[in-house]
Design an enzyme around this catalytic site. Sequence first.
Site, mmCIF file in Angstrom:
data_model
loop_
_atom_site.group_PDB
_atom_site.id
_atom_site.type_symbol
_atom_site.label_atom_id
_atom_site.label_comp_id
_atom_site.label_asym_id
_atom_site.label_seq_id
_atom_site.Cartn_x
_atom_site.Cartn_y
_atom_site.Cartn_z
ATOM 1 N N HIS A 75 -8.712 -0.804 7.641
ATOM 2 C CA HIS A 75 -7.900 0.698 8.172
ATOM 3 C C HIS A 75 -6.514 0.775 7.406
ATOM 4 O O HIS A 75 -5.705 -0.121 7.939
ATOM 5 C CB HIS A 75 -7.951 0.444 9.801
ATOM 6 C CG HIS A 75 -7.370 1.856 10.409
ATOM 7 N ND1 HIS A 75 -6.516 1.698 11.229
ATOM 8 C CD2 HIS A 75 -7.598 3.097 9.983
ATOM 9 C CE1 HIS A 75 -6.261 3.078 11.610
ATOM 10 N NE2 HIS A 75 -6.954 3.777 10.932
ATOM 11 N N GLU A 78 -13.539 11.870 18.526
ATOM 12 C CA GLU A 78 -12.480 11.663 19.324
ATOM 13 C C GLU A 78 -12.042 12.644 20.301
ATOM 14 O O GLU A 78 -11.564 12.396 21.346
ATOM 15 C CB GLU A 78 -11.468 11.156 18.358
ATOM 16 C CG GLU A 78 -10.758 12.339 17.312
ATOM 17 C CD GLU A 78 -9.834 11.735 16.387
ATOM 18 O OE1 GLU A 78 -9.795 10.742 16.153
ATOM 19 O OE2 GLU A 78 -9.108 12.648 15.763
#
Lengths: 723, 723
Positions: free
Chosen positions: B435, B530
Amino acid sequence: MKKAVFCVVMLAAALTAGAQKISSPNGKLNLIFSIDKGGCPTYTLTYGDKTVVAPSHLGYQLKMDDPNKKTDFEWNTPVAASDEIVRKADLMTGFATTSVETSSFDETWSPVWGEESSIRNHYNELLVHLNQAKNDRSMDIRFRLFDDGLGFRYEFPDQKNLTYFTIKEEKSEFAMTGNHTAWWIAGDYDTQEYEWQTTRLSEIRENMKNAIAPNSSQTPAGPTTVQTSLQMKTDDGLYINLHEAACINYATMHLTYDETNNSFVSHLTPDAAGDKGHIQTPSTSPWRTVIVGEQATDILASRITLNLNEPCKLEDTSWIHPTKYVGVWWEMITGAGTWSYTDDLNSVQLGVTDYTKTKPNGKHGANTKHVKDYIDFAAENGFDAVLVEGWNEGWEDWFGHQKDYVFDFVTPYPDFDVKEISEYAKSKGVKMIMHHETSSSTTNYERHLEDAYDFMNKWGYTSVKSGYVGDIVPYGEHHYSQPLNNHYLYCIKKAADHKIMVNAHEATRPTGICRTYPNWIGNESARGTEYESFGGNPVNHTTILPFTRSIGGPMDYTPGIFVMDLGTWAEGNTSKVRSTLARQLALYVTLYSPLQMAADIIEHYQEKMDAFQFIKDVPCDWDKSLYLEAEPGQYIVTARKAKGADEWFIGCTAAECGHTSNINLDFLTPGKTYTATIYADAKGTAWDNNPEGYVITTKKVTSKSTLKKLVAGAGGGFAISIK
Amino acid sequence: MKKAVFCVVMLAAALTAGAQKISSPNGKLNLIFSIDKGGCPTYTLTYGDKTVVAPSHLGYQLKMDDPNKKTDFEWNTPVAASDEIVRKADLMTGFATTSVETSSFDETWSPVWGEESSIRNHYNELLVHLNQAKNDRSMDIRFRLFDDGLGFRYEFPDQKNLTYFTIKEEKSEFAMTGNHTAWWIAGDYDTQEYEWQTTRLSEIRENMKNAIAPNSSQTPAGPTTVQTSLQMKTDDGLYINLHEAACINYATMHLTYDETNNSFVSHLTPDAAGDKGHIQTPSTSPWRTVIVGEQATDILASRITLNLNEPCKLEDTSWIHPTKYVGVWWEMITGAGTWSYTDDLNSVQLGVTDYTKTKPNGKHGANTKHVKDYIDFAAENGFDAVLVEGWNEGWEDWFGHQKDYVFDFVTPYPDFDVKEISEYAKSKGVKMIMHHETSSSTTNYERHLEDAYDFMNKWGYTSVKSGYVGDIVPYGEHHYSQPLNNHYLYCIKKAADHKIMVNAHEATRPTGICRTYPNWIGNESARGTEYESFGGNPVNHTTILPFTRSIGGPMDYTPGIFVMDLGTWAEGNTSKVRSTLARQLALYVTLYSPLQMAADIIEHYQEKMDAFQFIKDVPCDWDKSLYLEAEPGQYIVTARKAKGADEWFIGCTAAECGHTSNINLDFLTPGKTYTATIYADAKGTAWDNNPEGYVITTKKVTSKSTLKKLVAGAGGGFAISIK
């Protein structure tokens, strides 16, 4: 007069509120700090009974995004800032002093290279801790008072209510006490290559338009905004110089002249978004410097800028060497040769364009044979290095397009044999100087930087001249903004990892950072010799540079032009160098740099090897420097002792009125006899009359000798070696 | 009506001037090109007897710096452009057609991954060569007419008078013929994460304010400016979709609705200087696409975007794999855990801040033990990979400060043991997904990119999720400007050099470039799952995404949420996911991506392993895709055949009205019996009523079977595996 009265009142108010005072080690300079009635930090600087800086405010305006602003999607509807935002944006008023600390410091340190092999750093310090109750924030201001001037900076401690902030403007004031004479260039976010103006402060505005000439990239900063270092002279004979030191992770400062208050106010270079700085605490601003002297030579002798920078951060500096060089350069600058390889292309695509299928233009300077001639010349005459510009693909369309992928810094033109040249230079004991013109595309340069430095390491290049001509990419950025200043230092640090020295042209004017990173061996950052080929530098140019441009650090001015009428050899060039030949020699002494070029083409030196002897002899690193005589805009006479040798070199550069010196050689070692070789203007020689006329004389001298009636013509000079 | 008349006149005028016409391979779509009276390139698109795009202009306004402007140093004095500059800035009128070329093309190609293993690229082409006499410039326009729509682009040949230019605005017009229904999101230079609006074209302006919600970075583009892909439906039943393909070295396009002319006009994303593009010829613009269908499913089946991109440029693609993954992520998104390691710091200095001396906050998700649990779960359930966010230093102050040096991408927090985790993952046959949150500091990311990718190679990470949250550094830049689009592709190419796959969040919406660089395996570029934790996505969200966001390429939507009331486990989170559990399964089929996450925390899957079986079974690479039923904003039913296996998967996502399907399985291999496992909403289940209720049934089916009365509740769906 109104101002003077105001100042006195201010001072009284300040003192009433509990002022702090420190003096310089010799007691002549005095600094008074106070908080004014509005809670604004205020300082005053005096020299003896003279006021240098009248009471002046300090602080910032912050940029504060109103949280409500984000919901304004009614286009063209301005949103008024709330009271809270107005309050938070204020880092200027409502301050109280919570405590103060005073201290003294005295050390002597040795630079890796410099005008002196040993520098004294001696000051008294006042650290004021401030609290701004209305925002529950703290800010400190640190003042360092030297015998030769003042440095102060803002310090932002780690704290809850001031962790990240954006500067709208720094508001450091420098209130003057009279209508001083100033030597200034126009404020600009993208060029420093204007001519110096000599005017009264009150005349700045009316002269601004003439002060701005077209440049390859330029963004004038305002009708009364000038650049630092700013040299001034008061009518009662004080010399005052305003500049900055250690401009790191911060925008370069200009000064805006406020005619109403006869005061300069800091004016930072904005970034592409118009902001003036992004700060994360804990942090400090650069130092703002006020150098003060009774003699003009005091300004030249000041070491404030270096002293206010951090000590060297490089553990190993053995690979850093002052360097004297020749190069394939002046022929392109004058138009006799080209950087580009071909005239066939108006659009280059690196990696796609096949240069081997284009027709060479026959004027490409950076060809193997020609470069080898320069290597031979360097080797024969004791030069350290050879610079070659225009060696790499991309010069056919490099300029003026904000082209992103403009150079890759590793692909030579077909006629430049990197391997052959590197091996040849090595066999001759000569170093090659790499050239990285970025065309101001820093995005592209950073993408290729590691490979470019690896390439240099592979082929034995130990230094690089980088260039930032044209408008910046990232689009909208400016040459002297915080992001660009960070870029330059990023390159310096990366270069140090590769043991590479950097000489950055068109980058921000230096602020003494070379003390901390001494591989930063040079900058341009002002009009250099190249302008002699673009119409000419003003005759007094080199008598001003040491008072202005050089205050922050060395300039790669590239002196040494021997043929002044450029049209005699560079077809179509109508420029005449506004200098005598003797002055060209003197500049190696008067314009300090650890990097000195003999800039003319080697054929011109070969014709005058007797005069060239001075350039061969003059070193570019020194044990000691003496500023014998100086007046900005008129003349400078400097004497320097070669590092590690009992040899002295003297240079005089003079403007339109010429200059006559009688030089007492009492700085020589007593009892020892030296041979002085004097390179002087021939009788009647001036920049516009027989400028290449010179006379070389020698005589025996001792510390008791005086060299009398040394005459520099108009735009002339003299150079002396004493061995 | 006035407009309609005008269009007819224009068309007639155009035809008179010598119009060019081509038809799609099946003859239904027709394109007419002409030059209008003013010399403006003009096109018209019809479908049968219906006009899709009424006569519409094409061209550019260029930015031309007036050479005189540079001498304007009288501040605040605007300089009027000269006639010459006005003329040169015009790349829109005064054109004449010099020649035309027509051609046909038909090929079938195989993507590295995709909705189909074989894609037909079949079109008729018209290439118009134009000359603008008044500026002595040439420009070409290339039209490709497919059975399912039109693509056109500008092409700029290498030429003397148009080598480098700056775009002020592209003026590609798309004139509509009625007040269509449109599914749109607000135009913005920095976010694509708005909710889709469903309005008539005439209602765009009045709905714009509500269409814009606060976002971490946002710059609304204008009161009638929307993003692409823009889905529309005409009152006479045509589906029209406007987007772009191959947006390379160019700014992302928005569309500004011109109410007077009932027309959309291209509106490019500006760079920090306000310019819309820097072009070096020879070059081409991206393709502008108009997908047309009689059925909504035609839009979903279109492969125009991929077909208009260049074939794969990577020689070796063996290292590119569709990937199904779990990750340490949802717990942070919901607030149950943190990316940051400590609550002690409000200002981090990488390399200075010593995390081992801070107090851990006890909620840090990316700790070694927890990550190993995810690796175990991935291995046990056949997942390819595990994503871990918040593993590296810097998350305490990463957001909202335009912090430059915000992450170094190689330094883990003290509780994240890179070596131990990498070795453990390897021993379990699971890949780790890196990430790289950049905090939108692309300057910093590029400085660390090579080291970051080297770090990934060293530790066996084969893919990276990158993120661009917050305002861009370089300051003033926008997420979708030409420099940023170049940045994203720069990373993709660098990643390919390292055999790394990239899933870039908050980057520009895709335009099919994954065909050319198939290591670009995903993007976010819209509201993903999200937002279900930030208040919820609209119930119809997933019935619109395939018509809009997905037109350009796959989205890393991260479905698979099993617990809808987030407050039951994530303390303080009041959001409820606006979906049923069955629909969460269906999204793995309806929202195509080669990268699919099972986004919920593993404990929630462990409680419902029977439903989780579908996620385990569903592949993310396909031989064939059938769009069985669809209506934007209402429902989508998709069937896909697993790549290289005789297995089918069907998904249905439905909005507020739910949906009932009868599915004829005639796409199955005749004569073969399969087992269908149906994961459906329990009776009465809806997004706001018992959303986690599901029923699993199995039945034997053949190609002659019809699955009847498959019911999706409001915000519900069903998922079927057929093996």
